[in-house]
Design an enzyme around this catalytic site. Structure first.
Site, PDB file in Angstrom:
ATOM      1  N   ASN A  81       8.960 -13.376 -66.813  1.00 20.06           N
ATOM      2  CA  ASN A  81      10.109 -13.217 -65.928  1.00 20.06           C
ATOM      3  C   ASN A  81       9.599 -12.519 -64.675  1.00 20.06           C
ATOM      4  O   ASN A  81       9.466 -11.301 -64.631  1.00 20.06           O
ATOM      5  CB  ASN A  81      11.201 -12.391 -66.620  1.00 20.06           C
TER       6      ASN A  81
ATOM      7  N   ARG B  25      11.192 -17.911 -66.655  1.00 23.77           N
ATOM      8  CA  ARG B  25      12.556 -17.863 -66.143  1.00 23.77           C
ATOM      9  C   ARG B  25      12.507 -18.229 -64.664  1.00 23.77           C
ATOM     10  O   ARG B  25      11.880 -17.551 -63.856  1.00 23.77           O
ATOM     11  CB  ARG B  25      13.139 -16.463 -66.293  1.00 23.77           C
TER      12      ARG B  25
ATOM     13  N   HIS C 136      22.311 -16.145 -64.195  1.00 23.99           N
ATOM     14  CA  HIS C 136      22.306 -15.384 -65.460  1.00 23.99           C
ATOM     15  C   HIS C 136      22.583 -16.285 -66.660  1.00 23.99           C
ATOM     16  O   HIS C 136      23.095 -15.835 -67.689  1.00 23.99           O
ATOM     17  CB  HIS C 136      23.337 -14.235 -65.424  1.00 23.99           C
TER      18      HIS C 136
ATOM     19  N   HIS D  30      27.763  -9.923 -67.224  1.00 21.59           N
ATOM     20  CA  HIS D  30      26.384  -9.434 -67.202  1.00 21.59           C
ATOM     21  C   HIS D  30      26.292  -8.426 -66.066  1.00 21.59           C
ATOM     22  O   HIS D  30      26.324  -8.791 -64.888  1.00 21.59           O
ATOM     23  CB  HIS D  30      25.401 -10.586 -66.976  1.00 21.59           C
TER      24      HIS D  30
ATOM     25  N   ASN E  67      21.462  -4.534 -62.198  1.00 20.83           N
ATOM     26  CA  ASN E  67      21.221  -4.442 -60.759  1.00 20.83           C
ATOM     27  C   ASN E  67      21.710  -5.706 -60.061  1.00 20.83           C
ATOM     28  O   ASN E  67      22.246  -5.664 -58.963  1.00 20.83           O
ATOM     29  CB  ASN E  67      19.734  -4.225 -60.497  1.00 20.83           C
TER      30      ASN E  67
ATOM     31  N   ARG F 162      23.085  -5.762 -53.422  1.00 23.00           N
ATOM     32  CA  ARG F 162      23.742  -6.942 -52.852  1.00 23.00           C
ATOM     33  C   ARG F 162      25.222  -6.691 -52.668  1.00 23.00           C
ATOM     34  O   ARG F 162      25.872  -6.050 -53.499  1.00 23.00           O
ATOM     35  CB  ARG F 162      23.538  -8.152 -53.761  1.00 23.00           C
TER      36      ARG F 162
ATOM     37  N   GLY G  59      26.145  -2.871 -68.513  1.00 17.04           N
ATOM     38  CA  GLY G  59      27.122  -3.206 -69.546  1.00 17.04           C
ATOM     39  C   GLY G  59      26.764  -2.657 -70.910  1.00 17.04           C
ATOM     40  O   GLY G  59      27.631  -2.266 -71.695  1.00 17.04           O
ATOM     41  N   GLU G  60      25.457  -2.584 -71.208  1.00 17.27           N
ATOM     42  CA  GLU G  60      25.005  -2.101 -72.516  1.00 17.27           C
ATOM     43  C   GLU G  60      24.878  -0.584 -72.583  1.00 17.27           C
ATOM     44  O   GLU G  60      25.041   0.004 -73.658  1.00 17.27           O
ATOM     45  CB  GLU G  60      23.649  -2.725 -72.853  1.00 17.27           C
TER      46      GLU G  60
ATOM     47  N   GLU H  16      17.417 -12.485 -73.194  1.00 17.48           N
ATOM     48  CA  GLU H  16      17.092 -13.699 -72.450  1.00 17.48           C
ATOM     49  C   GLU H  16      15.762 -14.292 -72.898  1.00 17.48           C
ATOM     50  O   GLU H  16      15.595 -15.517 -72.955  1.00 17.48           O
ATOM     51  CB  GLU H  16      17.065 -13.396 -70.954  1.00 17.48           C
TER      52      GLU H  16
END
Length: 392
Positions: free
Chosen positions: A7, A65, A154, A180, A183, A213, A303-304, A356
């Site tokens: 990745n 990825r 994502h 998801h 960042n 962003r 989120g986690e 992922e």
């Protein structure tokens, strides 16, 4: 089959070595600061990764990825010169993501030219978007000639989380919303396991407030900046690298922003409120796509791991029947899936630890196996033809 999953980011490289089909993780690591105090380029980073691999397992295939596949690539694809050139041509649609991904591909080719490589596209999961969701209200020529449409990103994370949530809920296919949050962040409406709407657009710049962003922005703001002397490169850098939490607070790290907000920093408090409001707004919007929101999944680094941000988002979703269990939310879990909603919540709220790399490794193995089977069939047919020809 041992699959090396890469990745590649603009200045980092995350990697894992996975065994397929059991999915066992054999090794993993991260190379940071590529070109800025660390390895000079991605080729040097790949060399470090290969040198760090365990002595025993060999690499049978490499899965990459790749963020943007455009309209052409809607499934994992074996990499050859034509595919690499096509991905390169899509770089303007994901300038922060596709070039580093291809740098990883080329670095592996140089070091291990005989190893098959597969591109797994973030956009592929969203190939099921209905036209009403992907089309922009601009002239068709812009879509036909320049690829202007919603693609979504994502995808590997959404695919993993939808499958994990379905198994947890005891259903064949997941229907609900997956957020998801990291960042980079986006939200996806999933119906029977398929994407039907998503917050990111033609590029990963659209949608939620992210680390650096801006997320959704009136297009007139871009025109306003251009008319006031900003170049296109200036605007690109501003919206992709200098906005979001960073632009609002001076830090793109949610942990830092949360700490500042708790200490009374007004700008940090407002930034968190704006970010949480944007997430909740998209979740609520997807009632239209799904006919309600049967379940909510939170994943990604934020989120986690951020109980406070989860609480801020779900508090705004009380009108949809969502309610957190404060103790569950604060406690966290090492499980792949764990509920954080209260017993009385009308809608289950789940946290899923996304993987992922698991999806990329599995899809890479499937593509390589299929290619090997096809090659075997072709070879057998050629051998039979040769025998028949000789006999004739």
């Amino acid at each position: 089959m041992n699959v090396l999953v890469l990745n590649s980011g603009s200045s980092s490289l995350k990697w894992q070595l996975r065994s397929e089909p059991d999915g066992a993780r054999l090794a993993r690591g991260t190379v940071e600061r590529i070109g800025d105090g660390g390895p000079g380029d991605h080729a040097a980073a790949i060399a470090l990764v290969l040198d760090a691999l365990p002595a025993g397992p060999l690499v049978d295939a490499v899965g990459h990825r790749i963020v943007h596949g455009g309209e052409r690539f809607t499934t994992p694809t074996l990499l050859d010169d034509d595919v690499v050139a096509a991905i390169d041509a899509l770089a303007p649609l994901a300038p922060l993501h596709n070039p580093p991904g291809l740098a990883g591909v080329r670095a592996v080719r140089a070091r291990m030219p005989a190893i098959p490589q597969v591109a797994v596209f973030d956009t592929a999961f969203h190939a099921t978007l209905p036209e009403r969701a992907w089309r922009y209200a601009v002239p068709e020529a812009l879509h036909a000639e320049l690829g202007v449409r919603r693609y979504g990103f994502h995808g590997t994370s959404f695919a993993f989380c939808a499958a994990a949530a379905a198994e947890h809920l005891g259903v064949a296919r997941f229907t609900g919303v997956v957020a998801h949050l990291g960042n980079g962040a986006s939200v996806c409406a999933v119906a029977d396991g398929a994407s039907v709407d998503t917050s990111m657009g033609m590029t990963p710049l659209a949608g939620l407030v992210m680390g650096t962003r801006s997320g959704d922005l009136d297009p007139g703001v871009v025109l306003h900046l251009l008319r006031h002397g900003r170049s296109t490169d200036d605007v690109d850098a501003l919206l992709n690298r200098g906005s979001g939490l960073l632009g609002m607070t001076g830090s793109g790290d949610l942990r830092t922003v949360t700490e500042r907000a708790a200490a009374g920093d007004g700008a940090a408090r407002v930034a968190l409120e704006v970010a949480a409001y944007r997430v909740a707004g998209y979740v609520a919007q997807y009632q239209v796509a799904l006919g309600g929101v049967p379940a909510l999944v939170l994943t990604g680094g934020i989120g986690e791991h951020s109980a406070a941000f989860r609480a801020a988002v779900v508090a705004l979703l009380a009108p949809l029947g969502m309610e957190l269990d404060a103790a569950r939310n604060a406690a966290g879990s090492s499980a792949t899936v764990w509920p954080v909603s209260s017993v009385g919540s009308a809608v289950p709220v789940l946290v899923v630890a996304t993987d992922e790399e698991r999806v990329i490794a599995a899809e890479t193995a499937e593509v390589v196996d299929a290619a090997a089977e096809t090659a075997a069939v072709v070879d057998a047919a050629a051998e039979t033809a040769a025998v028949v020809g000789a006999a004739g």
